[in-house]
Design a protein around this motif. Structure first.
Motif, PDB file in Angstrom:
ATOM      1  N   PRO B  10      -2.041  10.594  -0.721  1.00 29.64           N
ATOM      2  CA  PRO B  10      -1.213   9.414  -0.952  1.00 29.64           C
ATOM      3  C   PRO B  10      -1.930   8.105  -0.631  1.00 29.64           C
ATOM      4  CG  PRO B  10      -0.578  10.475   1.089  1.00 29.64           C
ATOM      5  CD  PRO B  10      -1.630  11.350   0.467  1.00 29.64           C
ATOM      6  N   SER B  12      -1.181   4.666   0.863  1.00 30.88           N
ATOM      7  CA  SER B  12      -0.171   4.066   1.732  1.00 30.88           C
ATOM      8  C   SER B  12      -0.415   2.570   1.847  1.00 30.88           C
ATOM      9  CB  SER B  12      -0.216   4.708   3.120  1.00 30.88           C
ATOM     10  OG  SER B  12       0.138   6.076   3.044  1.00 30.88           O
ATOM     11  N   SER B  84       7.775   3.561  -3.995  1.00 32.18           N
ATOM     12  CA  SER B  84       7.206   4.838  -3.549  1.00 32.18           C
ATOM     13  C   SER B  84       7.528   5.913  -4.572  1.00 32.18           C
ATOM     14  CB  SER B  84       7.769   5.217  -2.179  1.00 32.18           C
ATOM     15  OG  SER B  84       7.409   4.268  -1.204  1.00 32.18           O
ATOM     16  N   ARG B 107       0.095   9.555  -5.671  1.00 34.02           N
ATOM     17  CA  ARG B 107       1.326   9.341  -4.904  1.00 34.02           C
ATOM     18  C   ARG B 107       1.190   8.056  -4.097  1.00 34.02           C
ATOM     19  NH1 ARG B 107       3.401  12.862   0.062  1.00 34.02           N
ATOM     20  NH2 ARG B 107       5.468  11.970   0.297  1.00 34.02           N
ATOM     21  N   LEU B 109       2.944   5.492  -1.312  1.00 35.05           N
ATOM     22  CA  LEU B 109       3.936   5.366  -0.242  1.00 35.05           C
ATOM     23  C   LEU B 109       3.930   3.926   0.248  1.00 35.05           C
ATOM     24  CD1 LEU B 109       3.194   8.602   1.828  1.00 35.05           C
ATOM     25  CD2 LEU B 109       5.051   8.226   0.195  1.00 35.05           C
ATOM     26  N   SER B 111       5.499   1.512   2.967  1.00 33.38           N
ATOM     27  CA  SER B 111       6.242   1.577   4.236  1.00 33.38           C
ATOM     28  C   SER B 111       6.883   0.225   4.544  1.00 33.38           C
ATOM     29  CB  SER B 111       5.294   1.962   5.371  1.00 33.38           C
ATOM     30  OG  SER B 111       4.186   1.088   5.409  1.00 33.38           O
TER      31      SER B 111
END
Lengths: 110, 112
Positions: B10, B12, B84, B107, B109, B111
């Motif tokens: 992923p 991030s 996300s 992927r 993500l 936050s």
């Protein structure tokens, strides 16, 4: 409702059984596709159709059969299901190179 | 070599940052490039397409294409947690047939 629908949404079947996944679109798009999606492999093309009565193999056609007697329908049949055919199956249609996907069918072969 | 390659992630990023998603392709004759977003358990949905070298902007999304380097990217500005998802790069060749080849997806993500 307009769009592309698939049925069933979930299916559990046994090895060796015949299974048919249905796909219906209301846009009158010429092209329709069947993809399967598996972890690590992404979306892989099984079969496609350019118009009614015109179908051709994609990347992973073995064990699958398709037909397209009407523009709006494109069923996918697993003639004798195997565990390796456990996957999520997406039907899609296209008119100008942009694919529009159905909601998917999650198939489990036990 | 895979036809369309993406880093699986992923990736991030914090909320508000720029997310940069990359894709390379092997067929030098490819003509059309697409980015799809796929939420977990859902089907892919088209968010951007690009045909010509350069940048194409649509809201917070910018697609960038460099055919000489066989590279296409997607930038998401002001990333939100709702961004996300897995982002799929798809490439169409120069044949008349409308087949897309997909990468395995990155992927993302975001936050809070």
């Amino acid at each position: 409702d307009a769009g592309i629908t698939q049925s069933p949404r979930y299916k559990i079947t046994e090895t060796g059984r015949q299974v048919t996944l249905m796909c219906h679109q209301t846009w009158s798009h010429s092209y329709m596709f069947w993809y399967r999606q598996d972890l690590g492999h992404g979306l892989r093309l099984i079969y496609y159709s350019a118009a009614a009565d015109i179908t051709d193999k994609g990347e992973v056609p073995d064990g699958y059969v398709v037909s397209r007697s009407k523009t709006e329908n494109f069923p996918l049949t697993l003639e004798s299901a195997t565990r390796s055919q456990t996957s999520v199956y997406f039907c899609a249609s296209s008119e100008s190179g942009q694919l529009y996907f159905g909601p998917g069918t999650r198939l489990t072969v036990t | 070599q895979k036809e369309v390659e993406q880093n699986s992630g992923p990736l991030s990023v914090p909320e508000g940052a720029i997310a940069s998603l990359n894709c390379t392709y092997s067929d030098r004759g490819s003509q059309s490039f697409f980015w799809y977003r796929q939420y977990s358990g859902k089907s892919p949905e088209l968010i951007m397409f690009i045909y010509s070298n350069g940048d194409k902007e649509d809201g917070r999304f910018t697609a960038q294409l460099n055919k000489a380097s066989q590279y296409v990217s997607l930038l998401i500005r002001d990333s939100q947690p709702s961004d996300s998802a897995t982002y799929l790069c798809a490439v169409k060749g120069n044949t008349g047939f409308q087949k897309l080849v997909f990468g395995t997806g990155t992927r993302l993500l975001v936050s809070p």
